[in-house]
Each structure stands twice: as structure tokens, then as C-alpha cells.
Design an enzyme around this catalytic site. Structure first.
Site, PDB file in Angstrom:
ATOM      1  N   ARG A  15     -20.862 151.385 -14.408  1.00 58.89           N
ATOM      2  CA  ARG A  15     -21.172 151.679 -13.206  1.00 58.89           C
ATOM      3  C   ARG A  15     -22.483 151.147 -12.586  1.00 58.89           C
ATOM      4  O   ARG A  15     -23.116 150.673 -13.665  1.00 58.89           O
ATOM      5  CB  ARG A  15     -21.230 153.360 -12.712  1.00 58.89           C
ATOM      6  CG  ARG A  15     -20.108 153.962 -13.066  1.00 58.89           C
ATOM      7  CD  ARG A  15     -20.009 155.286 -13.017  1.00 58.89           C
ATOM      8  NE  ARG A  15     -20.618 156.039 -14.292  1.00 58.89           N
ATOM      9  CZ  ARG A  15     -21.044 157.523 -14.464  1.00 58.89           C
ATOM     10  NH1 ARG A  15     -20.799 158.225 -13.515  1.00 58.89           N
ATOM     11  NH2 ARG A  15     -21.486 157.614 -15.559  1.00 58.89           N
ATOM     12  N   LYS A  75     -27.035 156.701 -14.667  1.00 58.32           N
ATOM     13  CA  LYS A  75     -27.438 157.448 -15.676  1.00 58.32           C
ATOM     14  C   LYS A  75     -28.890 157.629 -15.992  1.00 58.32           C
ATOM     15  O   LYS A  75     -29.613 156.662 -15.488  1.00 58.32           O
ATOM     16  CB  LYS A  75     -26.559 157.071 -17.026  1.00 58.32           C
ATOM     17  CG  LYS A  75     -24.961 157.238 -16.948  1.00 58.32           C
ATOM     18  CD  LYS A  75     -24.909 158.506 -16.707  1.00 58.32           C
ATOM     19  CE  LYS A  75     -24.773 159.408 -17.889  1.00 58.32           C
ATOM     20  NZ  LYS A  75     -24.352 160.914 -17.726  1.00 58.32           N
ATOM     21  N   TYR A  94     -28.849 160.393 -12.218  1.00 57.02           N
ATOM     22  CA  TYR A  94     -28.353 161.565 -12.902  1.00 57.02           C
ATOM     23  C   TYR A  94     -29.294 161.630 -14.238  1.00 57.02           C
ATOM     24  O   TYR A  94     -29.571 160.756 -14.792  1.00 57.02           O
ATOM     25  CB  TYR A  94     -26.955 161.561 -13.437  1.00 57.02           C
ATOM     26  CG  TYR A  94     -25.704 161.771 -12.466  1.00 57.02           C
ATOM     27  CD1 TYR A  94     -25.879 162.827 -11.938  1.00 57.02           C
ATOM     28  CD2 TYR A  94     -25.137 160.487 -12.193  1.00 57.02           C
ATOM     29  CE1 TYR A  94     -24.697 162.983 -11.053  1.00 57.02           C
ATOM     30  CE2 TYR A  94     -24.210 160.890 -11.128  1.00 57.02           C
ATOM     31  CZ  TYR A  94     -23.916 161.883 -10.733  1.00 57.02           C
ATOM     32  OH  TYR A  94     -22.663 162.080  -9.615  1.00 57.02           O
ATOM     33  N   HIS A  96     -29.758 165.248 -16.166  1.00 55.59           N
ATOM     34  CA  HIS A  96     -29.238 166.305 -17.148  1.00 55.59           C
ATOM     35  C   HIS A  96     -30.439 166.661 -18.036  1.00 55.59           C
ATOM     36  O   HIS A  96     -30.303 166.711 -19.267  1.00 55.59           O
ATOM     37  CB  HIS A  96     -27.982 165.781 -17.878  1.00 55.59           C
ATOM     38  CG  HIS A  96     -26.847 165.608 -16.602  1.00 55.59           C
ATOM     39  ND1 HIS A  96     -26.398 166.748 -16.236  1.00 55.59           N
ATOM     40  CD2 HIS A  96     -26.306 164.483 -16.583  1.00 55.59           C
ATOM     41  CE1 HIS A  96     -25.371 165.967 -15.311  1.00 55.59           C
ATOM     42  NE2 HIS A  96     -25.503 164.838 -15.475  1.00 55.59           N
ATOM     43  N   GLU A 118     -27.639 165.751  -9.886  1.00 54.59           N
ATOM     44  CA  GLU A 118     -27.045 166.961 -10.232  1.00 54.59           C
ATOM     45  C   GLU A 118     -27.626 168.337  -9.834  1.00 54.59           C
ATOM     46  O   GLU A 118     -26.732 169.074  -9.734  1.00 54.59           O
ATOM     47  CB  GLU A 118     -26.823 166.922 -11.703  1.00 54.59           C
ATOM     48  CG  GLU A 118     -28.009 167.434 -12.562  1.00 54.59           C
ATOM     49  CD  GLU A 118     -28.623 166.261 -13.053  1.00 54.59           C
ATOM     50  OE1 GLU A 118     -29.753 166.490 -13.928  1.00 54.59           O
ATOM     51  OE2 GLU A 118     -28.577 165.127 -12.488  1.00 54.59           O
ATOM     52  N   SER A 134     -17.477 164.602 -10.573  1.00 54.27           N
ATOM     53  CA  SER A 134     -16.874 165.842 -11.311  1.00 54.27           C
ATOM     54  C   SER A 134     -15.343 165.311 -10.932  1.00 54.27           C
ATOM     55  O   SER A 134     -14.524 165.796 -11.598  1.00 54.27           O
ATOM     56  CB  SER A 134     -17.481 167.107 -10.431  1.00 54.27           C
ATOM     57  OG  SER A 134     -18.768 167.328 -11.024  1.00 54.27           O
ATOM     58  N   ALA A 268     -18.358 169.069 -19.887  1.00 48.49           N
ATOM     59  CA  ALA A 268     -19.701 169.776 -19.840  1.00 48.49           C
ATOM     60  C   ALA A 268     -20.686 169.391 -20.964  1.00 48.49           C
ATOM     61  O   ALA A 268     -21.832 169.496 -20.927  1.00 48.49           O
ATOM     62  CB  ALA A 268     -19.774 171.219 -19.881  1.00 48.49           C
ATOM     63  N   ASP A 270     -22.437 166.421 -21.377  1.00 48.66           N
ATOM     64  CA  ASP A 270     -23.756 166.011 -20.702  1.00 48.66           C
ATOM     65  C   ASP A 270     -24.706 167.265 -20.293  1.00 48.66           C
ATOM     66  O   ASP A 270     -25.975 166.775 -20.027  1.00 48.66           O
ATOM     67  CB  ASP A 270     -23.585 165.026 -19.796  1.00 48.66           C
ATOM     68  CG  ASP A 270     -22.835 165.577 -18.457  1.00 48.66           C
ATOM     69  OD1 ASP A 270     -22.688 166.783 -18.309  1.00 48.66           O
ATOM     70  OD2 ASP A 270     -22.642 164.490 -17.574  1.00 48.66           O
TER      71      ASP A 270
END
Length: 375
Positions: A15, A75, A94, A96, A118, A134, A268, A270
Site C-alpha cells: 500500500r 504502516k 497506523y 498500534h 487507529e 477493518s 487483531a 496488530d
């Protein structure tokens, strides 16, 4: 503002943070766009398209980080990117953090402004920048699970939808949010018998009203999960606590009660995973087996369908990126409460409770980092 779009370098991540259309929109607002050469190739966008949209193409990732005031990614940065990140640089991606202690400490050390997709959260509790991925991951989960149920891939050798005269596979979906709903919908469409569990009775009532008859809703608790997994062929873990680690709903001892060849897909992962035995894998090496149970735990599932995913992600992130670029991150976050919740680590301080709790770090009131700078 000078906005940089580096090429993603995480394993098998195809991506890209912005499409050419996103570049054109930001250019329309007067911003400078620096895109690393080849950044969009994995998603089907070549350099010429970015140039036509008004981007300046740079040959290396170091040059993009070196010149940009704001980085737009997909990411979280990986270790080789850490030294490239500058103090006060805004990273919009993102993260996380609650499942990445090394990443958390690295961003604290770099004193960057880390705004996580997120945890951007609307008053309705919806997560607008997490929803599109998602949806993709949820729709992919039964597709991947069906593949790994095949015997050559160590699964039970069962066809998800069965055939006339033969029962279909039983799919258990843990969590009735965006991921779980999409997973249940696709699994049901493929003909499986689906059970979806959640602790929110109102959500289960909603699903009961519009899901097809081969989807049943069950209240989620340990007893019901332990009973269900004994006859389940595919489990989709779809539990999310925004910005925090996911709870372990399936524990190591439960694997012994599953039939050999059962497949677990932990969407889930990540966020730490809701299946205790899961750890992040890649598209290059997506599965591992414990107690004859197949674990599929790819942490960037939507990266396998980058064209769809990049378009869906840019549709969601672009309005926020424009606001951040137009106003600056402090003014934008003071004005927009949803965007303010996206701030996780700022100038070396943790400002999001889920991250602080995950790693036992001090929590700083986000209002402190949003105070206007005075001369």
C-alpha cells in the site's frame, strides 16, 4: 506545508499513504508533496501519475524524511526508519503502539508528533480511519481461512460452503464490530454456518435483524467460546479495544479441544491478538501450526489487496490530512476532537492512555501539548 510520502518498507506491504488523487487535492490547497520514487507501484500507481498530480519525486526514503514536515504513511515505521525521523516531525499513519514497545520508545526518543489513524475517534465511538481497513481485513478473513482449510495447506480439508448432501463448515467470529460483521457476511455468503459472538447485546440484536439465516448470534463469554470451538472449523478473531491490547479470548489450553486442522485467523494481531498463541506473521510466511491448529496471523492483511486498500484508505484519511496541513497539527487537533484522540506520542511524551497503560509509562494530558506556542 511540505508533505512526504515514503515507500512502505515493511515486509510485503504494497500500500501507499496517498494516491495521485490525494496528492492533487493537497496541491490544490497549496502544499508541497514529496513522493519517493516507486512508492505507489505496488498499489498500481506509477511515478508519472504522481508527477502529473503535482508531486515532486525523490529517489530515496532518506530525502523524503529529511525534507518533509509531515509524513503520510500506511504502516508504523520500522527500525531502519527510526533514525530518519526528526524532532517535531508529524507522522500520520497506523502505529498500534500498544503492541509495539520498541516502537513506542523509539518515537519517544525521536520526539516526533505521532498521530495514529487507529485512535482517531468520533463522538459516536466510530473509528473513521480504521473502518476502511477493518472492512477489507474482515472481508479477507473468511477468504484466507477457506484457503488454509484445504488439506495441502494443513487444514481440515473442508469446503467452507459444503455441497448438497454435505454439511458446510462452521465459522466462529469473535467480535461483532466492523471486522466481525464483514467476516460473518462473507462467510455466510460462501455458504458456511456462522456463529458471531459479542458482549454487546444491542449489537447482537441488530445483527440478528439483518444477517441471513445461516448466521446465529451468541453472547460471548469463556464458557460459550470453549463449547463453540470444539466443533468449529474456522475461527476469526475480530476483537478491538481502541489503542489498547486486545484481550486473549482463546487461550493456549483451548487448542487441545479443537479438531486437528482447525484454522485461526487473528485479525487483531496488530493490537496484540485475541488468540494467545498468535504472533505477527507476514504475507511471505503467513501461517504456523501449534497443536495441529493452523494460525494465520498476518498483521497487514489489507496489504495483499493494495489497490483496493490504498483507495479506501485515502478516501478516509485525506480530509484529515488536508486539515492537518492547512491548520498545522496543534490548531487542527484543538479544533477537531476526533483528530485530537489520534495523538499518541508527542515531543517525547505519551498522551494516549492505552499506550501509557500498555507499557507502564507516565501519561501526559494532551491539552499540555496543544498549548499554543507563544513568543
Amino acid at each position: 506545508m511540505i508533505i512526504g510520502v515514503p515507500k512502505e518498507i515493511k515486509n510485503n506491504e504494497n500500500r501507499v499513504g496517498l494516491t495521485p488523487a490525494g496528492v492533487a487535492e493537497l496541491r490544490k490547497h497549496g502544499h508541497t508533496l514529496l513522493v519517493q520514487a516507486g512508492a505507489g507501484s505496488g498499489s498500481g500507481f506509477d511515478d508519472a501519475e504522481y508527477e502529473q498530480a503535482g508531486a515532486q519525486m525523490l529517489p530515496t526514503i532518506a530525502e523524503v524524511y529529511g525534507q518533509a514536515e509531515m509524513i503520510v504513511k500506511v504502516k508504523e515505521p520500522i527500525a531502519e526508519e527510526y533514525p530518519l525521523i526528526k524532532e517535531n516531525q508529524l507522522l500520520f499513519t497506523y502505529f498500534h503502539f500498544a503492541s509495539g514497545e520498541a516502537l513506542t520508545h523509539a518515537m519517544i526518543e525521536r520526539k516526533a508528533v505521532c498521530l495514529a489513524y487507529e485512535t482517531v475517534e468520533l463522538p459516536s465511538r466510530a473509528l473513521p480511519l480504521l473502518i476502511p481497513m477493518s472492512e477489507v481485513a474482515g472481508r479477507m478473513a473468511p477468504q484466507e481461512g477457506a484457503k488454509y482449510l484445504e488439506k495441502p495447506l494443513k487444514g481440515r480439508g473442508i469446503l467452507l460452503g459444503g455441497v448438497p448432501g454435505v454439511k458446510p463448515a462452521h465459522v466462529l467470529v469473535l467480535g461483532a464490530g466492523i471486522v466481525g460483521t464483514q467476516a460473518a457476511k462473507i462467510a455466510a455468503g460462501l455458504g458456511a454456518q456462522v456463529t458471531i459472538m459479542d458482549i454487546n447485546l444491542n449489537r447482537l440484536r441488530e445483527l440478528d435483524d439483518f444477517m441471513p439465516k445461516n448466521v446465529v448470534t451468541v453472547y460471548s463469554n469463556e464458557y460459550n467460546i470453549r463449547e463453540a470451538i470444539k466443533t468449529t472449523d474456522l475461527v476469526v478473531g475480530a476483537v478491538l479495544i481502541p489503542g489498547a491490547k486486545a484481550p486473549h479470548l482463546i487461550t493456549r489450553d483451548m487448542l487441545k479441544t479443537m479438531r486437528p486442522g482447525t484454522v485461526l485467523v487473528d485479525v487483531a494481531v496488530d493490537q496484540g491478538g485475541c488468540i494467545e498463541t498468535c504472533h505477527p506473521t507476514t504475507h511471505e510466511d503467513p501461517t504456523f501450526i501449534i497443536d495441529d491448529v493452523v494460525h494465520y496471523c498476518v498483521a497487514n492483511m489489507p496489504g495483499a489487496v493494495p489497490y483496493t486498500s490504498t483507495l479506501a484508505l485515502t478516501n478516509a484519511t485525506l480530509p484529515y490530512a488536508v486539515k492537518l496541513a492547512n491548520l498545522g497539527w496543534q490548531a487542527a487537533c484543538r479544533q477537531d476532537a476526533a483528530l485530537r484522540l489520534g495523538l499518541n506520542v508527542v515531543h517525547g511524551e505519551v498522551v494516549y492512555k492505552g499506550v501509557a497503560d500498555a507499557w507502564g509509562l507516565p501519561l501526559v494530558d494532551v491539552a499540555h501539548v496543544l498549548e499554543p506556542v507563544t513568543a
